[in-house]
Write an enzyme that holds these catalytic residues in place. Sequence first.
Site, PDB file in Angstrom:
ATOM      1  N   TYR A 145       0.863  -1.188   0.000  1.00 42.43           N
ATOM      2  CA  TYR A 145       0.000   0.000   0.000  1.00 42.43           C
ATOM      3  C   TYR A 145       0.893   1.229   0.000  1.00 42.43           C
ATOM      4  CZ  TYR A 145      -3.574   3.350   1.611  1.00 42.43           C
ATOM      5  OH  TYR A 145      -4.429   4.413   1.729  1.00 42.43           O
ATOM      6  N   ASP A 240       9.380   2.716  -0.176  1.00 37.27           N
ATOM      7  CA  ASP A 240       8.321   3.395   0.576  1.00 37.27           C
ATOM      8  C   ASP A 240       8.567   3.085   2.048  1.00 37.27           C
ATOM      9  OD1 ASP A 240       6.109   4.185   1.939  1.00 37.27           O
ATOM     10  OD2 ASP A 240       4.653   3.313   0.560  1.00 37.27           O
ATOM     11  N   LYS A 268       4.176   9.485   8.393  1.00 35.05           N
ATOM     12  CA  LYS A 268       3.808   9.787   9.772  1.00 35.05           C
ATOM     13  C   LYS A 268       4.946   9.909  10.796  1.00 35.05           C
ATOM     14  CE  LYS A 268       2.174   5.244   8.669  1.00 35.05           C
ATOM     15  NZ  LYS A 268       0.946   4.607   8.253  1.00 35.05           N
TER      16      LYS A 268
HETATM   17  C1  LIG Z   1       3.807   1.978   3.405  1.00 34.61           C
HETATM   18  C2  LIG Z   1       2.783   3.070   3.332  1.00 34.61           C
HETATM   19  N1  LIG Z   1       2.848   3.956   2.332  1.00 34.61           N
HETATM   20  C3  LIG Z   1       1.983   4.966   2.236  1.00 34.61           C
HETATM   21  C4  LIG Z   1       0.982   5.139   3.158  1.00 34.61           C
HETATM   22  C5  LIG Z   1       0.042   6.284   3.014  1.00 34.61           C
HETATM   23  O1  LIG Z   1       0.236   7.212   4.037  1.00 34.61           O
HETATM   24  P1  LIG Z   1      -0.925   8.196   4.464  1.00 34.61           P
HETATM   25  O2  LIG Z   1      -2.008   7.366   5.072  1.00 34.61           O
HETATM   26  O3  LIG Z   1      -0.263   9.131   5.421  1.00 34.61           O
HETATM   27  O4  LIG Z   1      -1.386   8.896   3.239  1.00 34.61           O
HETATM   28  C6  LIG Z   1       0.881   4.233   4.233  1.00 34.61           C
HETATM   29  C7  LIG Z   1      -0.116   4.335   5.297  1.00 34.61           C
HETATM   30  O5  LIG Z   1      -1.196   4.608   5.205  1.00 34.61           O
HETATM   31  C8  LIG Z   1       1.805   3.176   4.314  1.00 34.61           C
HETATM   32  O6  LIG Z   1       1.747   2.286   5.290  1.00 34.61           O
HETATM   33  N1  LIG Z   2      -2.123   0.695   6.752  1.00 33.77           N
HETATM   34  C1  LIG Z   2      -2.521   2.055   6.950  1.00 33.77           C
HETATM   35  C2  LIG Z   2      -1.350   2.803   7.458  1.00 33.77           C
HETATM   36  O1  LIG Z   2      -0.335   2.347   7.767  1.00 33.77           O
HETATM   37  C3  LIG Z   2      -3.655   2.131   7.873  1.00 33.77           C
HETATM   38  C4  LIG Z   2      -4.000   3.537   8.285  1.00 33.77           C
HETATM   39  C5  LIG Z   2      -5.114   4.116   7.478  1.00 33.77           C
HETATM   40  O2  LIG Z   2      -5.151   3.962   6.257  1.00 33.77           O
HETATM   41  O3  LIG Z   2      -5.953   4.780   8.092  1.00 33.77           O
END
Ligand SMILES: Cc1ncc(COP(=O)(O)O)c(C=O)c1O
Ligand SMILES: N[C@H](C=O)CCC(=O)O
Length: 430
Positions: A145, A240, A268
């Site tokens: 993701y 990532d 984050k």
């Molecule tokens: C590996 C990874 N990339 C990207 C994202 C996207 O980050 P955000 O939710 O801050 O947009 C997330 C988490 O949601 C993540 O776990």
């Molecule tokens: N897997 C996501 C972040 O690491 C879960 C958080 C979200 O999408 O709200």
Amino acid sequence: MYQYKRSSELFDVSKKYIPGGVNSPVRAFNSVGGTPIFFEKAKGSVMIDVDGNEYIDYIGSWGPMILGHAHQPIIDAVKKAVDNSTSFGAPTELEYTIAELICKMAPNVDMVRMVNSGTEACMSAIRVARGYTGKDKFIKFVGCYHGHSDSFLIKAGSGASTFGEPNSPGVTAGTAKDTLTAEYNNLESVKKLISENLGEIAAIIIEPVAGNMGCVPPDMDFIKGVRSLCTEHNILLIFDEVMTGFRLARGGAQEFLGIDADLVTYGKVIGGGMPVGAYGGRKEIMDVVSPVGPVYQAGTLSGNPIAMTAGYTLLKELNENPSIYQELSDKTEYLRKGLIQVFDESGVNYKINSMGSMISIFFTDVDVIDFETSATANNEKFPIFFHQMLKRGIYLPPSSFESYFLSNSLSYEQLDKTIQACKESLAEIK
Ligand SMILES: Cc1ncc(COP(=O)(O)O)c(C=O)c1O
Ligand SMILES: N[C@H](C=O)CCC(=O)O
């Protein structure tokens, strides 16, 4: 006995004004059932909900709470910073300070651009890779993701898989055709895509340690092989590190695995819990970014002073106290061993994956190495386990496709309590 009266009431009224009552789908408890818990406050590793129930937290706001919630130095620094305004929309000294620190801590990052989320960071990194290489396609891995931008919602993990929508409506066929998907830990699947799209692939983006199909560590031959293929075919390798950055090691997964990336994305963690993301890489690549180069990327609130303050305070502490990483690893290993013991005694089929301070339990008897094997654990046992743990005061991610994130504020007593809760919970799911 936990009761969720106020959470229930708040969920009902929220659903009237917010889709599904939540601002991010995985929070909705859809795959485990029941009412999502509404929280009021947290300190260290303990979160307290609106009904006054206390939980030991294994989500850590999905990663950033490495040193625990409401970490005093961060709270103090943020309180001081807000007095000077919450946003300027103009450069500040702090942006330079945190950028310099990130470049010192992370290998292969000469320059970094701040954005507001992990999604923005990954989306921008792909644009930079395309601008730099002059090629359109990229490879991602099934179950990884990279946020919710259109081109990533193709066989995506995390909430997208939890809700059975790894390919989202709203993503046009035109966009989807440039996203190629390979199997995690399967180098042949990458080689095949490269040979079928020779000279057309700008980047390979990967979670170097996957966390969005549960925690799935990379096979070292696989990840080294991906690096070599990228070098051989002039493809940029994007790590990532939204989950792994500054969590697995000071230098993130690059340092932890000893593999160099061309571009890296962060999220984050670098905001200490505030909404932040960033992407960075070697100068020659980052020089394509506007206003130096032609690849446009912007953000009104990017480099926000409060977020930078929180992030800088956290990163500085991580940089100055490398023993934190050993402590985190020791705690994760202690938990892993304790869980293995109670699972073995229970007779319930399981696999546990962990790396650094990321760990996942899978209710399956197959080794979890990719999305397909992870999906075998998305079964009826998981929701029962989740709720049994919850009522014993252990707050786990409400989806089998997520990693747990340990915080260094966890005490060994809390880890023991978690292992005991697991033992009791397993007795309920046989
Ligand atoms: C590996 C990874 N990339 C990207 C994202 C996207 O980050 P955000 O939710 O801050 O947009 C997330 C988490 O949601 C993540 O776990
Ligand atoms: N897997 C996501 C972040 O690491 C879960 C958080 C979200 O999408 O709200």
